[in-house]
Design an enzyme around this catalytic site. Sequence first.
Site, PDB file in Angstrom:
ATOM      1  N   TYR A 100       0.763  -1.099  -0.033  1.00  0.00           N
ATOM      2  CA  TYR A 100      -0.086   0.027  -0.055  1.00  0.00           C
ATOM      3  C   TYR A 100       0.881   1.288   0.069  1.00  0.00           C
ATOM      4  O   TYR A 100       1.687   1.314   0.840  1.00  0.00           O
ATOM      5  CB  TYR A 100      -0.902   0.087   1.245  1.00  0.00           C
ATOM      6  CG  TYR A 100      -1.674   1.213   1.414  1.00  0.00           C
ATOM      7  CD1 TYR A 100      -2.839   1.733   0.532  1.00  0.00           C
ATOM      8  CD2 TYR A 100      -1.053   2.199   2.190  1.00  0.00           C
ATOM      9  CE1 TYR A 100      -3.460   2.625   0.470  1.00  0.00           C
ATOM     10  CE2 TYR A 100      -1.918   3.428   2.414  1.00  0.00           C
ATOM     11  CZ  TYR A 100      -2.914   3.721   1.621  1.00  0.00           C
ATOM     12  OH  TYR A 100      -3.622   5.134   1.445  1.00  0.00           O
ATOM     13  N   HIS A 125      -3.813  16.414  -3.205  1.00  0.00           N
ATOM     14  CA  HIS A 125      -4.216  16.643  -1.966  1.00  0.00           C
ATOM     15  C   HIS A 125      -3.967  17.945  -1.320  1.00  0.00           C
ATOM     16  O   HIS A 125      -4.412  18.358  -0.348  1.00  0.00           O
ATOM     17  CB  HIS A 125      -3.606  15.616  -0.918  1.00  0.00           C
ATOM     18  CG  HIS A 125      -4.080  14.193  -0.995  1.00  0.00           C
ATOM     19  ND1 HIS A 125      -4.350  13.671  -2.347  1.00  0.00           N
ATOM     20  CD2 HIS A 125      -4.208  13.076  -0.194  1.00  0.00           C
ATOM     21  CE1 HIS A 125      -4.824  12.437  -2.158  1.00  0.00           C
ATOM     22  NE2 HIS A 125      -4.579  12.090  -0.730  1.00  0.00           N
ATOM     23  N   ASN A 182       1.531  12.271   5.211  1.00  0.00           N
ATOM     24  CA  ASN A 182       0.728  11.449   6.299  1.00  0.00           C
ATOM     25  C   ASN A 182       1.204  11.447   7.614  1.00  0.00           C
ATOM     26  O   ASN A 182       2.235  11.120   7.961  1.00  0.00           O
ATOM     27  CB  ASN A 182       0.992  10.033   5.804  1.00  0.00           C
ATOM     28  CG  ASN A 182      -0.301   9.194   6.201  1.00  0.00           C
ATOM     29  OD1 ASN A 182      -1.205   9.432   6.992  1.00  0.00           O
ATOM     30  ND2 ASN A 182      -0.421   7.983   5.663  1.00  0.00           N
ATOM     31  N   TYR A 200     -14.705  34.819  45.798  1.00  0.00           N
ATOM     32  CA  TYR A 200     -14.304  33.603  45.046  1.00  0.00           C
ATOM     33  C   TYR A 200     -13.138  33.960  43.958  1.00  0.00           C
ATOM     34  O   TYR A 200     -12.050  33.307  43.989  1.00  0.00           O
ATOM     35  CB  TYR A 200     -15.436  32.747  44.640  1.00  0.00           C
ATOM     36  CG  TYR A 200     -16.206  32.198  45.368  1.00  0.00           C
ATOM     37  CD1 TYR A 200     -16.310  32.413  46.745  1.00  0.00           C
ATOM     38  CD2 TYR A 200     -17.351  31.400  44.865  1.00  0.00           C
ATOM     39  CE1 TYR A 200     -17.150  31.601  47.542  1.00  0.00           C
ATOM     40  CE2 TYR A 200     -18.200  30.486  45.792  1.00  0.00           C
ATOM     41  CZ  TYR A 200     -18.199  30.782  47.198  1.00  0.00           C
ATOM     42  OH  TYR A 200     -18.887  30.260  47.817  1.00  0.00           O
ATOM     43  N   ARG A 240     -10.104  34.424  46.224  1.00  0.00           N
ATOM     44  CA  ARG A 240      -9.785  33.549  47.119  1.00  0.00           C
ATOM     45  C   ARG A 240      -9.505  32.148  46.798  1.00  0.00           C
ATOM     46  O   ARG A 240      -9.081  31.377  47.407  1.00  0.00           O
ATOM     47  CB  ARG A 240     -11.176  33.439  48.227  1.00  0.00           C
ATOM     48  CG  ARG A 240     -10.886  32.501  49.440  1.00  0.00           C
ATOM     49  CD  ARG A 240     -12.259  32.050  50.491  1.00  0.00           C
ATOM     50  NE  ARG A 240     -13.306  33.194  50.277  1.00  0.00           N
ATOM     51  CZ  ARG A 240     -14.595  32.663  50.376  1.00  0.00           C
ATOM     52  NH1 ARG A 240     -14.727  31.372  51.054  1.00  0.00           N
ATOM     53  NH2 ARG A 240     -15.699  33.371  50.388  1.00  0.00           N
ATOM     54  N   PHE A 265      -1.496   7.808  12.233  1.00  0.00           N
ATOM     55  CA  PHE A 265      -1.948   9.062  11.745  1.00  0.00           C
ATOM     56  C   PHE A 265      -3.116   9.784  12.294  1.00  0.00           C
ATOM     57  O   PHE A 265      -3.488  10.532  11.963  1.00  0.00           O
ATOM     58  CB  PHE A 265      -2.272   8.865   9.831  1.00  0.00           C
ATOM     59  CG  PHE A 265      -3.223   7.822   9.697  1.00  0.00           C
ATOM     60  CD1 PHE A 265      -4.389   7.855   9.956  1.00  0.00           C
ATOM     61  CD2 PHE A 265      -2.647   6.684   9.107  1.00  0.00           C
ATOM     62  CE1 PHE A 265      -5.596   7.115   9.792  1.00  0.00           C
ATOM     63  CE2 PHE A 265      -3.533   5.566   8.692  1.00  0.00           C
ATOM     64  CZ  PHE A 265      -5.063   5.814   9.179  1.00  0.00           C
ATOM     65  N   GLU A 269     -12.108   6.052   5.154  1.00  0.00           N
ATOM     66  CA  GLU A 269     -11.701   6.737   6.731  1.00  0.00           C
ATOM     67  C   GLU A 269     -12.785   7.466   7.137  1.00  0.00           C
ATOM     68  O   GLU A 269     -13.491   8.499   7.145  1.00  0.00           O
ATOM     69  CB  GLU A 269     -10.755   8.175   6.048  1.00  0.00           C
ATOM     70  CG  GLU A 269      -9.411   7.615   5.193  1.00  0.00           C
ATOM     71  CD  GLU A 269      -8.951   8.815   4.475  1.00  0.00           C
ATOM     72  OE1 GLU A 269      -9.341   9.987   4.584  1.00  0.00           O
ATOM     73  OE2 GLU A 269      -7.717   8.417   3.882  1.00  0.00           O
TER      74      GLU A 269
END
Length: 654
Positions: free
Chosen positions: A164, A194, A307, A395, A398, A444, A529
Site C-alpha cells: 500500500y 491533496h 501522512n 471567590y 480567594r 496517523f 476513513e
Amino acid sequence: MPCFTVHIRDEWLAVPCRDTTNTIRWLGQEALKRYVKNKPDNGGITAVKDTRFVVRRCQGLGLLDADDTVEDVLEDNDFVELAIEGDTMSPDFIPYEPGVSHLTAAYREPAEYISLDGNTLTSTDLVNLGRGLYKIKLTQEAERKVVQARELLDTIVKENKVVYGITTGFGKFARTVIPVSKLKELQENLVRSHSAGVGNPLSPERTRMLLALRINVLAKGYSGISLETLHAMIQAFNASCLSFVPEKGTVGASGDLAPLSHLALGLIGEGKMWSPKSGWADAKYVLEAHGLKPISLKPKEGLALINGTQMITSLGAEAVERAQAIARQADIIAALTLEVLKGTTKAFDSDIHSLRPHPGQIEVALRFRSLLDSDHHPSEIAESHRFCDRVQDAYTMRCCPQVHGVTNDTITFVQNIINTEINSATDNPMVFAERGETISGGNFHGEYPAKALDFLAIAVHELASISERRTERLCNPSLSELPAFLVNEGGLNSGFMIAHCTAAALVSENKVLCHPSSVDSLSTSAATEDHVSMGGWAARKALRVVEHVEQVLAIELLAACQGIEFLRPLRTTTPLEKVYDLVRSVVKPWIKDRFMSPDIEAVHRLLLDQKVWHVAKPYIDKYQTEYIPESRPGSPTAFSLEPPASPRKRVRHE
C-alpha cells in the site's frame, strides 16, 4: 552576474543585470521586454518605452524610485513586483504581509543548530525553531535508520511487491496496482491532488514549526524517506524557504493531509513559497534564489511527506507553550488585583492546600504567598487594612489556587501528550527495516492531540473567565472603593468602562470556541476513513482561546496598575511594585480618556514576551528556596516551579 526576479501580472521573469549602475526604470523596461516577448499579443502592450509602471520590492512592498540605481536599492537575487498603470494587483501576487509577525519581519539567520533524532524534541524546542532561533541537523544514528528503511523500500520496488502506498493507489484506490514506470508520477499526483486546503496561509513561524516537526518525525526512520530528500527538506528549513500552507482543510485523519500536501508542494517546486529574502513568489524561484533544487519524489516519498498529525501537533505545541506562559503570569496579575482590592492572604495558607494536594493548586498558592507574604515583602497597602472587619474575599480572589491550579495541571497533562506526539511516527504504512517488512496501521489518527487540545481550551479559558470578574470588581466602585471605571471626573471620562466590555466579549467568544471539535466526526474517502478527529480545528481554536486569555489578562493588569494610582502614596510588595514599574515603562497612568487599544496591545506584548514572569520570578524563586515546610502529615514539600529543562543539545555553528 547579478540577477533579479520580476513579477509582472501572471509571470515571474529572471532579469540579468551586468551593470548595477542601471536604474530601476531600466530594470522594469528590461522585464517588460521579456514579458512582451513571451506573449503572442504582446500582452496588450504596444510600446515598452511608453508603458508607465511602478516597481516595489516583494519583501515589505516598498516602492522603488525609478531613478535610483539597482545597486543602491536591491541585492542580488532580490524579488520585485512590477505593476503596470491601469492594472489591478495581479491575482497571482501574494503580498508579504499575511501572517508575517514582528518576529519574522526582524528575522536573522541563526548560528546555532538543534540535532534531530525523532525522539527528544520538545514543545519548547519546536516553538524556538518556529521563531527562527535554530537551524536543524540530523544525528548520525537518525541518518543510519533513515538509510536502512529506504533500502527496504527500494528492495520492495525492485521485487515488484504489492504494498500500500508504494506500488498501489491510496484510500479507496488501495487495491489498484501501479506500474513501476509510473511510481514517481503516483507520488507527485498524490501531493498535487491533496493540496486542496483553503483559507489564509499559516504564518512563517507556524510553517517553520510544521516543516521542522515533519523532519523530526521522518528522522525516526520508519517512513522510508530517502536521506537525500530529508537533507533537501533540512536545507529548505535552514534557508527559511516556506511553502504556502492554507490553515483550513484537515479533518485530522488520515493525518493532516491537505496542509502537509501544501507543505510538500512547495518543496517539489510547485505552488507558492515565502522566504525572508524573497517574500511570496513561485516556489521554484524561491528555491533557486537560495541555491536549492526542487525535490524529485521517489516511490512512497509523497505519502511519507503528507501522512501524519504534524499540523495539529505543531499548532498544539505553540498553544500549550503560550498557555503555560500566561498561566504563570495570571497568578502574578491576580495577586496584584488582590492587593488593589485590599484582599487577605489567609486563603493561601499552606495548611489549607495540603488538605487538597493537587499539584497545580499547591503551586499557585505558593506563588501567591511568594508575592504577598508580609514577612518577606512588607506591603503598605496590606498594612493599611490589617485590622478591617472583612472576614473573607470573593471567590475570584480567594479561590485562585483552586481555579488557576486545575488549569496548570491540565497544561501539564496536555504538554505530555504533545511532547509524545512530537516524537511519534505517524506515517502509514510503517517501514520496519529490522523486520524487513512494512505494516499498515492507524498512527496517523489525530485523536490524541485533538482531545488534549480541546481540554486545553476549556481549562485555559477559565483564567479569562475569572480574570474578567476581577476586572469587574476593579471597575465597580461598590466593590472596589475606587473611582468608577478607575478614572477621575467620571462622566466626562469613561475610563475602563469599554475595556471591561472587551474582556467580557472575549470571554463570551471563548465559551463558543471551547465546544470540543473532537466530539465530531464525518466519514471521508468513500467511507475508508470513516472516523476522523477534527484535530486541526481543535488546534486552531485552542490557539485563539489562548490569545483571548492573554488579552483579557492584559486588560486586568492595566486595570490593577491603574487602581494602584488611587492608593498612592501607599506601596505594594517589592515584586508587585516591579511588575507595576514594568507596565508603566510602556503605558502611562490614565489621567483622562485616551485611545486605549495601543495600551492593551503594549501590555499584551509584555505577556507574550513573558516579561511579567521574568520580573517576578527571582522573588518567587527566592521565596521557594527559603520556604521549608514543617514536617507534619499532609504538608506540601518544596518543589520546582519550572518545567524540566529540555535535554536538547545545542551545537554552536563553527
